[in-house]
Design an enzyme around this catalytic site. Structure first.
Site, PDB file in Angstrom:
ATOM      1  N   HIS A  94       0.839  -1.200   0.000  1.00 60.47           N
ATOM      2  CA  HIS A  94       0.000   0.000   0.000  1.00 60.47           C
ATOM      3  C   HIS A  94       0.877   1.255   0.000  1.00 60.47           C
ATOM      4  O   HIS A  94       0.633   2.202  -0.759  1.00 60.47           O
ATOM      5  CB  HIS A  94      -0.889   0.065   1.246  1.00 60.47           C
ATOM      6  CG  HIS A  94      -1.904  -1.006   1.367  1.00 60.47           C
ATOM      7  ND1 HIS A  94      -2.069  -1.724   2.533  1.00 60.47           N
ATOM      8  CD2 HIS A  94      -2.831  -1.490   0.502  1.00 60.47           C
ATOM      9  CE1 HIS A  94      -3.060  -2.589   2.386  1.00 60.47           C
ATOM     10  NE2 HIS A  94      -3.537  -2.475   1.147  1.00 60.47           N
ATOM     11  N   ARG A 127      -1.628  -6.131  -8.453  1.00 55.69           N
ATOM     12  CA  ARG A 127      -0.594  -7.119  -8.186  1.00 55.69           C
ATOM     13  C   ARG A 127      -0.531  -8.162  -9.282  1.00 55.69           C
ATOM     14  O   ARG A 127       0.523  -8.637  -9.620  1.00 55.69           O
ATOM     15  CB  ARG A 127      -0.864  -7.829  -6.856  1.00 55.69           C
ATOM     16  CG  ARG A 127      -0.662  -6.968  -5.644  1.00 55.69           C
ATOM     17  CD  ARG A 127      -1.042  -7.727  -4.418  1.00 55.69           C
ATOM     18  NE  ARG A 127      -2.475  -8.052  -4.519  1.00 55.69           N
ATOM     19  CZ  ARG A 127      -3.269  -8.266  -3.498  1.00 55.69           C
ATOM     20  NH1 ARG A 127      -2.803  -8.239  -2.296  1.00 55.69           N
ATOM     21  NH2 ARG A 127      -4.541  -8.542  -3.674  1.00 55.69           N
ATOM     22  N   LYS A 179     -16.007  -6.962   4.552  1.00 56.96           N
ATOM     23  CA  LYS A 179     -14.952  -7.841   5.061  1.00 56.96           C
ATOM     24  C   LYS A 179     -15.024  -7.890   6.582  1.00 56.96           C
ATOM     25  O   LYS A 179     -15.398  -6.919   7.235  1.00 56.96           O
ATOM     26  CB  LYS A 179     -13.565  -7.323   4.653  1.00 56.96           C
ATOM     27  CG  LYS A 179     -13.321  -7.342   3.162  1.00 56.96           C
ATOM     28  CD  LYS A 179     -11.928  -6.814   2.866  1.00 56.96           C
ATOM     29  CE  LYS A 179     -11.636  -6.815   1.378  1.00 56.96           C
ATOM     30  NZ  LYS A 179     -10.314  -6.248   1.087  1.00 56.96           N
ATOM     31  N   SER A 233      -2.994  -7.854   2.774  1.00 56.92           N
ATOM     32  CA  SER A 233      -3.326  -7.785   4.196  1.00 56.92           C
ATOM     33  C   SER A 233      -3.794  -9.142   4.709  1.00 56.92           C
ATOM     34  O   SER A 233      -3.455  -9.538   5.823  1.00 56.92           O
ATOM     35  CB  SER A 233      -4.413  -6.735   4.434  1.00 56.92           C
ATOM     36  OG  SER A 233      -3.932  -5.449   4.132  1.00 56.92           O
TER      37      SER A 233
END
Length: 171
Positions: free
Chosen positions: A19, A95, A43, A133
């Site tokens: 990040h 990514r 989430k 994460s």
């Protein structure tokens, strides 16, 4: 002079070096970057919204970018949030190919909702492409040392959450 404001939004549960790389690499393109810490993400987060905002803010206060970065919580549609702040761009990190498919669809929807706001995609640094994460929390929860992938304040907070003794962070 009109400021070029960007938004980089996410759960940041917790913020990590991937990040941070996207954030710092977007700064030459913008005058200000608002790091929007999402509240309603669907989430199940380890850290509360207040903790995620505090950890992110604390880290950036120790950097040369502290005047250019604003960290705040946000709720609702990203396009509306960006519009409300007068943003010209939404910054997103990629990514892998799988990220692109999801992010491309989101960028198109944001463009429909706010046609004047552009989406800027930045590729993750090669050495951080595997960092998320979710996998960091998994490794930390099982006692693994990920201190070289997150800021020191986040490492301490993770160790506290998982009731582990923090090791000396990597430099």
């Amino acid at each position: 002079m009109v400021q070029r404001i960007g938004i980089y939004a996410g759960t940041f549960d917790p913020i990590h070096n991937g990040h941070i790389s996207i954030i710092t690499r977007s700064l030459p393109l913008l005058d200000k970057l608002i790091v929007g810490v999402a509240n309603d993400t669907g989430k199940n987060t380890l850290f509360s919204l207040e903790e995620r905002v505090r950890l992110t803010h604390e880290f950036f206060q120790t950097t040369p970018y502290k005047e250019q970065i604003i960290v705040e919580p946000f709720d609702g549609l990203l396009a509306e949030y960006a519009q409300k702040h007068g943003a010209i761009a939404i910054v997103r990190g990629l990514r892998a190919i799988s990220d692109f498919d999801y992010e491309f669809q989101m960028a198109l929807m944001n463009r429909k909702l706010s046609p004047s706001i552009q989406t800027i995609f930045l590729m993750a640094d090669f050495h951080l492409m595997y960092v998320s994460s979710t996998n960091l929390k998994t490794v930390a929860g099982l006692g693994g040392d990920i201190s070289d992938l997150i800021p020191p304040n986040v490492w301490k907070a993770l160790c506290k959450k998982y009731q582990q003794q923090p090791q000396q962070p990597h430099e």
